[in-house]
Design a protein around this motif. Sequence first.
Motif, short mmCIF file in Angstrom:
data_model
loop_
_atom_site.label_atom_id
_atom_site.label_comp_id
_atom_site.label_asym_id
_atom_site.label_seq_id
_atom_site.Cartn_x
_atom_site.Cartn_y
_atom_site.Cartn_z
N GLU A 224 31.07 40.65 41.20
CA GLU A 224 32.18 40.60 40.24
C GLU A 224 32.52 41.98 39.68
OE1 GLU A 224 29.31 39.15 39.91
OE2 GLU A 224 28.41 39.72 38.01
N VAL A 225 31.52 42.85 39.60
CA VAL A 225 31.79 44.21 39.09
C VAL A 225 32.59 45.00 40.13
CG1 VAL A 225 30.74 46.37 38.30
CG2 VAL A 225 29.70 44.19 37.68
N THR A 226 32.23 44.83 41.40
CA THR A 226 32.97 45.51 42.47
C THR A 226 34.45 45.16 42.38
OG1 THR A 226 31.03 44.93 43.80
CG2 THR A 226 32.81 46.08 44.92
N PHE A 227 34.72 43.88 42.14
CA PHE A 227 36.13 43.46 42.08
C PHE A 227 36.82 43.99 40.83
CE2 PHE A 227 34.86 40.47 45.41
CZ PHE A 227 35.91 40.68 46.29
N THR A 228 36.11 44.04 39.72
CA THR A 228 36.70 44.65 38.51
C THR A 228 37.11 46.09 38.86
OG1 THR A 228 35.19 43.38 37.14
CG2 THR A 228 36.26 45.23 36.09
N SER A 229 36.20 46.80 39.53
CA SER A 229 36.43 48.21 39.84
C SER A 229 37.58 48.40 40.83
CB SER A 229 35.16 48.85 40.40
OG SER A 229 34.12 48.71 39.48
N ILE A 230 37.62 47.57 41.85
CA ILE A 230 38.65 47.79 42.89
C ILE A 230 40.04 47.39 42.35
CG2 ILE A 230 38.34 45.54 44.09
CD1 ILE A 230 39.00 48.87 45.86
N ILE A 231 40.10 46.33 41.56
CA ILE A 231 41.41 45.94 41.02
C ILE A 231 41.88 47.01 40.02
CG2 ILE A 231 42.73 44.17 39.78
CD1 ILE A 231 40.61 42.13 40.81
N SER A 232 40.94 47.51 39.23
CA SER A 232 41.28 48.58 38.29
C SER A 232 41.75 49.83 39.03
CB SER A 232 40.07 48.89 37.41
OG SER A 232 40.27 50.08 36.73
N ALA A 233 41.06 50.14 40.15
CA ALA A 233 41.44 51.31 40.96
C ALA A 233 42.88 51.14 41.46
CB ALA A 233 40.47 51.46 42.13
N CYS A 234 43.21 49.93 41.90
CA CYS A 234 44.58 49.67 42.38
C CYS A 234 45.56 49.83 41.22
CB CYS A 234 44.67 48.26 42.95
SG CYS A 234 43.74 48.05 44.47
N SER A 235 45.16 49.36 40.05
CA SER A 235 46.02 49.45 38.88
C SER A 235 46.33 50.91 38.53
CB SER A 235 45.31 48.75 37.72
OG SER A 235 46.05 48.91 36.54
N ALA B 172 46.31 53.41 40.40
CA ALA B 172 47.06 54.10 41.46
C ALA B 172 48.41 53.44 41.72
CB ALA B 172 46.22 54.12 42.74
N GLY B 173 48.73 52.39 40.95
CA GLY B 173 50.02 51.72 41.13
C GLY B 173 50.08 50.88 42.40
N LEU B 174 48.93 50.43 42.91
CA LEU B 174 48.90 49.64 44.15
C LEU B 174 48.93 48.15 43.80
CD1 LEU B 174 46.10 51.74 45.92
CD2 LEU B 174 48.58 51.90 46.30
N LEU B 175 50.13 47.68 43.47
CA LEU B 175 50.29 46.31 42.97
C LEU B 175 49.85 45.25 43.98
CD1 LEU B 175 51.38 44.28 40.86
CD2 LEU B 175 53.62 44.55 41.90
N GLU B 176 50.41 45.32 45.19
CA GLU B 176 50.10 44.27 46.18
C GLU B 176 48.63 44.27 46.56
OE1 GLU B 176 52.70 44.36 49.54
OE2 GLU B 176 54.47 44.22 48.27
N GLU B 177 48.07 45.47 46.71
CA GLU B 177 46.67 45.57 47.09
C GLU B 177 45.78 44.96 46.00
OE1 GLU B 177 48.89 47.89 47.31
OE2 GLU B 177 48.75 48.95 49.22
N GLY B 178 46.12 45.27 44.74
CA GLY B 178 45.33 44.72 43.63
C GLY B 178 45.39 43.21 43.61
N GLN B 179 46.59 42.66 43.81
CA GLN B 179 46.73 41.19 43.84
C GLN B 179 45.92 40.61 45.00
OE1 GLN B 179 51.07 41.27 43.81
NE2 GLN B 179 51.07 40.22 41.83
N GLY B 180 45.94 41.35 46.12
CA GLY B 180 45.19 40.90 47.30
C GLY B 180 43.70 40.80 47.01
N TYR B 181 43.16 41.80 46.30
CA TYR B 181 41.73 41.77 45.99
C TYR B 181 41.39 40.66 45.00
CZ TYR B 181 40.69 45.92 48.67
OH TYR B 181 40.50 46.79 49.72
N PHE B 182 42.32 40.38 44.10
CA PHE B 182 42.11 39.29 43.13
C PHE B 182 41.98 37.96 43.88
CE2 PHE B 182 43.79 36.28 39.85
CZ PHE B 182 42.82 36.51 38.87
N ASN B 183 42.86 37.77 44.88
CA ASN B 183 42.81 36.54 45.68
C ASN B 183 41.57 36.50 46.58
OD1 ASN B 183 45.18 35.56 44.59
ND2 ASN B 183 46.45 36.65 46.08
N LEU B 184 41.26 37.66 47.16
CA LEU B 184 40.08 37.75 48.03
C LEU B 184 38.82 37.34 47.27
CD1 LEU B 184 39.26 39.00 50.92
CD2 LEU B 184 38.50 40.96 49.59
#
Length: 610
Positions: free
Chosen positions: A339-350, A352-364
């Motif tokens: 769960e920490v990895t996902f917090t970090s990766i979604i935050s990283a997308c946020s 960097a402005g990577l909207l679709e990628e962040g949503q993708g990781y949330f679903n993944l």
Amino acid sequence: MNRREDLQNSRQQQRNESPRPAVSSDQPIVTTSSADTSAAELSSLLSSCASPSPLKQVHAQLLTHGLHHNPRLLSLAALAYLSFGRLRPARLIFGAIPAPSAYLWNLVIRAHSTRGQFHHALRLYSSMLGSGVLPDKFAFPFALKACAGLSDLRWGRLVHQHSICVGCGRDLFIDSALVDMYAKCGHVADARVVFDNMWQRDLVSWTAMIAGYAHNGYCAEALDFFWLMRQSGVQANRVGLLSVLLACSRLGAVKRGEWFHNFAIQTGYESDLQVSTAVIDMYAKCGSLDLARKVFDLTEGKDVICWSAMIASYGVHGFGRDAIYIFKKMVEEGVEPNEVTFTSIISACSHAGLLEEGQGYFNLMKIVYGIEPGLNHYACMVDLLGRAGKLTEAEALIQTMPVKPDVSLWGSLLGACRIYGNIDVGERIADLIFELSPSHSGYYVLLSNIYAAKSRWNDVERVRELMSKKKVNKVQGISLIEFDNRIHKFGVGDRSHPQTDSIYAYLGKLSVRMKQMGYVPLTDFVLHDIEDEMKEAALFYHSERLAIAFGLINMSPCSPIRITKNLRICGDCHNATKLISKIENRIIIIRDMNRFHHFGDGFCSCADYW
DNA sequence: TTAGGGTTAG
């Protein structure tokens, strides 16, 4: 020796018997008839169980043979369950023992405390007292560990008093546990009193104090104590290293961090995965992302925490694509994200402005890995949507998510309203926020900024009056810069530094050159963050600019200037620093409360998206 | 039988 072996040996010692061959789950228990099964046989079987499965069988035999009132067998069964970490059956059996010994009480409390079952540990401690058994010197460290784990100062003080009452006021182990307990309850001064009054100190007591300082934000004190410990002849181990590395990361003290990294190499602790992870984190949080990556690449046997640290590092520096690369590599190498990895990766997308990628990781996270999103994940998603301008979606997410939103979630949305100048949504959310958290100055400042950006000065004044009425105290803006083995601290308009005259003179000259290049102060941000920073004249003396000038004066031209700020950098300082990096041809790295900004040649790595 | 520890939003 691990806990289980430890407990098994204890049982053997208690019986004064020689070790017996263990009974594994592959070896079925020899079933005997109820007539010829004796207590001695069951006792022997209980002591030799090597896994929970045969233990359950022996336990069942104990019950079917009517020996469930035999205190000795019950004790052995409870200990056997404890040794396998089966706390619930152990507790049930323990409850049936008429008068457990202090030894048994201690082991039961210890098992719960060391496995994070702090409430149960304290309940058991309380029951022990109720049953008339006085706690001994072995009971207190376990009970204190539970108080520390719960940050329960009231209970902690009570246990402290008990230890004094029963004559255990001068015990190295108890004192170290007390230092830890007070520190984990946030009472570092009390921890220090215990520490100062100790008649002897060892590595653990020193380390508990250093860790207490570091984890409570007293980072300079943590580093000072590290040196004091060495001076007293105690050599640090990996645990102490972890604490000082944390302190360096919080201070942004890369030189000191480098020293500890070298220390880890010399002492062989570099091969320790936890130390390596702390070194990676330290370099990244001090702005040296390249060094963090170097250590990461050299680290063998990386676990999910180490991978997550690198992902978080790239994220906070705004390098979302690199964070995604590391995430993919981690999965390729067979390490499962948590769960920490996902917090970090979604935050990283946020960031960097990577909207679709962040949503993708949330679903993944939800669909593939079956991880239920927590508050952190929703906060990242609100931030991701908000920063991308999807304010309606962000608000809808907060309103429909199954987790109860906290004030910071709404605050994140308010931040997005500031970026996009959305007064309507901003006002509505601000009302809600002020109700939930009336004394947090940052949210008032955000609302004020939203009004100021639209030149609604009456509303700005109204917010100021509201703050004054509610007696909201603002956090003072502080910038730190490491130079010559010291951390130099600057406040807004600070004139306390020995080099004040040259710093202000340098800024004066810089101001002329900046204006020649077209710099116009962003007066919207005059009202940002800090009360003292509200005056236009003070704009040029924001803490980070004083720190930058100090760095420019003192540091060699080729070295980057690294600054750590406790608040978010304001828009005007952001513009000014871009210009300064161009004029001075310097790399300036500022870590604000949310992320890193790498300034160079007139640009910032955040691409003004922060 | 006792004590200290690495990643997490805004």
